[in-house]
Scaffold this motif. Sequence first.
Motif, PDB file in Angstrom:
ATOM      1  N   LEU A   1       8.131 -20.813 -89.669  1.00 14.87           N
ATOM      2  CA  LEU A   1       7.172 -21.397 -90.602  1.00 14.87           C
ATOM      3  C   LEU A   1       7.859 -21.417 -91.962  1.00 14.87           C
ATOM      4  O   LEU A   1       8.097 -20.364 -92.552  1.00 14.87           O
ATOM      5  N   SER A   2       8.227 -22.606 -92.439  1.00  5.45           N
ATOM      6  CA  SER A   2       8.913 -22.663 -93.735  1.00  5.45           C
ATOM      7  C   SER A   2       7.885 -22.656 -94.861  1.00  5.45           C
ATOM      8  O   SER A   2       6.757 -23.151 -94.699  1.00  5.45           O
ATOM      9  N   VAL A   3       8.294 -22.124 -95.985  1.00  9.13           N
ATOM     10  CA  VAL A   3       7.339 -21.930 -97.080  1.00  9.13           C
ATOM     11  C   VAL A   3       6.859 -23.265 -97.664  1.00  9.13           C
ATOM     12  O   VAL A   3       5.835 -23.315 -98.339  1.00  9.13           O
ATOM     13  N   THR A   4       7.598 -24.335 -97.408  1.00 13.43           N
ATOM     14  CA  THR A   4       7.164 -25.649 -97.914  1.00 13.43           C
ATOM     15  C   THR A   4       6.008 -26.228 -97.111  1.00 13.43           C
ATOM     16  O   THR A   4       5.400 -27.209 -97.527  1.00 13.43           O
ATOM     17  N   GLU A   5       5.702 -25.620 -95.958  1.00 13.29           N
ATOM     18  CA  GLU A   5       4.656 -26.184 -95.082  1.00 13.29           C
ATOM     19  C   GLU A   5       3.248 -25.704 -95.438  1.00 13.29           C
ATOM     20  O   GLU A   5       2.267 -26.305 -94.992  1.00 13.29           O
ATOM     21  N   GLY A   6       3.137 -24.605 -96.153  1.00 14.56           N
ATOM     22  CA  GLY A   6       1.814 -24.037 -96.433  1.00 14.56           C
ATOM     23  C   GLY A   6       1.557 -22.837 -95.553  1.00 14.56           C
ATOM     24  O   GLY A   6       1.960 -22.799 -94.385  1.00 14.56           O
ATOM     25  N   ASP A   7       0.856 -21.834 -96.122  1.00 13.95           N
ATOM     26  CA  ASP A   7       0.702 -20.559 -95.407  1.00 13.95           C
ATOM     27  C   ASP A   7      -0.431 -20.564 -94.386  1.00 13.95           C
ATOM     28  O   ASP A   7      -0.646 -19.575 -93.683  1.00 13.95           O
ATOM     29  N   ASP A   8      -1.167 -21.666 -94.282  1.00 12.70           N
ATOM     30  CA  ASP A   8      -2.287 -21.690 -93.329  1.00 12.70           C
ATOM     31  C   ASP A   8      -1.938 -22.344 -91.993  1.00 12.70           C
ATOM     32  O   ASP A   8      -2.825 -22.596 -91.182  1.00 12.70           O
ATOM     33  N   LYS A   9      -0.654 -22.579 -91.751  1.00 13.07           N
ATOM     34  CA  LYS A   9      -0.274 -23.223 -90.483  1.00 13.07           C
ATOM     35  C   LYS A   9      -0.711 -22.407 -89.253  1.00 13.07           C
ATOM     36  O   LYS A   9      -1.133 -22.989 -88.257  1.00 13.07           O
ATOM     37  N   PRO A  10      -0.645 -21.057 -89.271  1.00 10.92           N
ATOM     38  CA  PRO A  10      -1.135 -20.335 -88.079  1.00 10.92           C
ATOM     39  C   PRO A  10      -2.610 -20.604 -87.796  1.00 10.92           C
ATOM     40  O   PRO A  10      -3.029 -20.609 -86.629  1.00 10.92           O
ATOM     41  N   ALA A  11      -3.397 -20.836 -88.850  1.00 11.93           N
ATOM     42  CA  ALA A  11      -4.817 -21.144 -88.632  1.00 11.93           C
ATOM     43  C   ALA A  11      -4.994 -22.552 -88.086  1.00 11.93           C
ATOM     44  O   ALA A  11      -5.848 -22.800 -87.228  1.00 11.93           O
ATOM     45  N   LYS A  12      -4.156 -23.486 -88.557  1.00 11.82           N
ATOM     46  CA  LYS A  12      -4.309 -24.879 -88.136  1.00 11.82           C
ATOM     47  C   LYS A  12      -3.723 -25.153 -86.756  1.00 11.82           C
ATOM     48  O   LYS A  12      -4.153 -26.077 -86.067  1.00 11.82           O
ATOM     49  N   TYR A  13      -2.704 -24.382 -86.374  1.00 11.82           N
ATOM     50  CA  TYR A  13      -2.015 -24.605 -85.099  1.00 11.82           C
ATOM     51  C   TYR A  13      -2.032 -23.320 -84.263  1.00 11.82           C
ATOM     52  O   TYR A  13      -0.992 -22.733 -83.987  1.00 11.82           O
ATOM     53  N   PRO A  14      -3.223 -22.876 -83.854  1.00 12.21           N
ATOM     54  CA  PRO A  14      -3.332 -21.563 -83.192  1.00 12.21           C
ATOM     55  C   PRO A  14      -2.605 -21.498 -81.856  1.00 12.21           C
ATOM     56  O   PRO A  14      -2.109 -20.437 -81.482  1.00 12.21           O
ATOM     57  N   VAL A  15      -2.543 -22.621 -81.130  1.00 14.16           N
ATOM     58  CA  VAL A  15      -1.882 -22.586 -79.824  1.00 14.16           C
ATOM     59  C   VAL A  15      -0.419 -22.191 -79.992  1.00 14.16           C
ATOM     60  O   VAL A  15       0.112 -21.339 -79.269  1.00 14.16           O
ATOM     61  N   MET A  16       0.226 -22.796 -80.967  1.00 13.50           N
ATOM     62  CA  MET A  16       1.642 -22.483 -81.221  1.00 13.50           C
ATOM     63  C   MET A  16       1.817 -21.030 -81.648  1.00 13.50           C
ATOM     64  O   MET A  16       2.668 -20.303 -81.128  1.00 13.50           O
ATOM     65  N   PHE A  17       1.002 -20.586 -82.598  1.00 16.20           N
ATOM     66  CA  PHE A  17       1.256 -19.262 -83.162  1.00 16.20           C
ATOM     67  C   PHE A  17       0.787 -18.136 -82.247  1.00 16.20           C
ATOM     68  O   PHE A  17       1.325 -17.034 -82.305  1.00 16.20           O
ATOM     69  N   ARG A  18      -0.184 -18.405 -81.370  1.00 20.51           N
ATOM     70  CA  ARG A  18      -0.532 -17.393 -80.360  1.00 20.51           C
ATOM     71  C   ARG A  18       0.623 -17.189 -79.389  1.00 20.51           C
ATOM     72  O   ARG A  18       0.755 -16.129 -78.793  1.00 20.51           O
ATOM     73  N   ALA A  19       1.414 -18.226 -79.190  1.00 21.23           N
ATOM     74  CA  ALA A  19       2.525 -18.136 -78.233  1.00 21.23           C
ATOM     75  C   ALA A  19       3.776 -17.511 -78.843  1.00 21.23           C
ATOM     76  O   ALA A  19       4.789 -17.379 -78.164  1.00 21.23           O
ATOM     77  N   SER A  20       3.712 -17.116 -80.114  1.00 18.75           N
ATOM     78  CA  SER A  20       4.909 -16.614 -80.801  1.00 18.75           C
ATOM     79  C   SER A  20       5.148 -15.140 -80.498  1.00 18.75           C
ATOM     80  O   SER A  20       4.245 -14.322 -80.638  1.00 18.75           O
ATOM     81  N   ASP A  21       6.377 -14.810 -80.109  1.00 16.58           N
ATOM     82  CA  ASP A  21       6.782 -13.406 -79.991  1.00 16.58           C
ATOM     83  C   ASP A  21       7.320 -12.893 -81.320  1.00 16.58           C
ATOM     84  O   ASP A  21       7.446 -11.681 -81.516  1.00 16.58           O
TER      85      ASP A  21
END
Length: 290
Positions: free
Chosen positions: A166-186
């Motif tokens: 997650l790059s800082v230029t994208e915004g810090d709320d990406k885990p909230a907006k893309y939960p499927v991706m971030f739930r799958a993160s180790d």
Amino acid sequence: MCSTCGCNLTPGNRHLLEPPVKATRPGTSPESVLGGLLAANNRQAEANRARLDAHGILTINLMSSPGSGKTALLEATIRSMREELRIAVIEGDLETENDADRIRALGVSAHQITTGTACHLDAHLVAQGLDNLDLDAIDVLFVENVGNLVCPASFDLGHHRNVTLLSVTEGDDKPAKYPVMFRASDLMLITKVDLLVHLPEFSTNRAETFLRRLASDAPVLTLSARNGDGVAQWQDWLRRELDGYRALTHQKRTLTPRIQPDGARPHRAENPQVRFVPVPGASDARIQRR
Ligand code: MG
């Protein structure tokens, strides 16, 4: 996985639909056909993992938006660890060999997969990549997935760990907006932190809070491939994962990544404004907002 865009058809699995399967056949639907493809993907993924384990290759799937620094992370990792680890890379992009060329320029083997129109890699494509690498000469294999925060999370490639950048230029709320991706993160890796001085609106604490709200206990690291901040912590994570993996394979066991197999379901449940309605006469389903 997008259930409406047909994106799980890739050059690697298209043969599974031959002869052409018609979605109008009684008892079938586009979703049932695509569900069958996902099952076939999972079988291939298990075969890939067994092949990787037979060679003792820890395999890490890098996922993120386009431009978040996956290839830059790989370059920094290779430069700082090539005396310690034998690294190889499978690159996924819709077109070009640009990223594989960047890796090869550092003297490391890289196989480029070009997916054409598909927005993710799948296990069949990765199997073809493995055929093009010397598996006896690799300790850690990185798979740089196609830049996309949705579909790659739903496909088991036969790898062992998912790392989401997650790059800082994208915004810090990406885990909230893309939960499927971030739930799958180790591991969630916040990148380009050298730019934080210009981006006071980005909070690494807030990004981590959004991740924890997904009930994820995955570690969070910060890194700048440009100035080297955080690279040592990333190296430590890699070494721990490799040690753990080797201990498991010694016992004939393996590591499996966090995979969310039914990515479409939670997307729908959490976004009730979006209704999926087939459009009469259209060859695919369309999204209708109400
Ligand atoms: Mg790249």
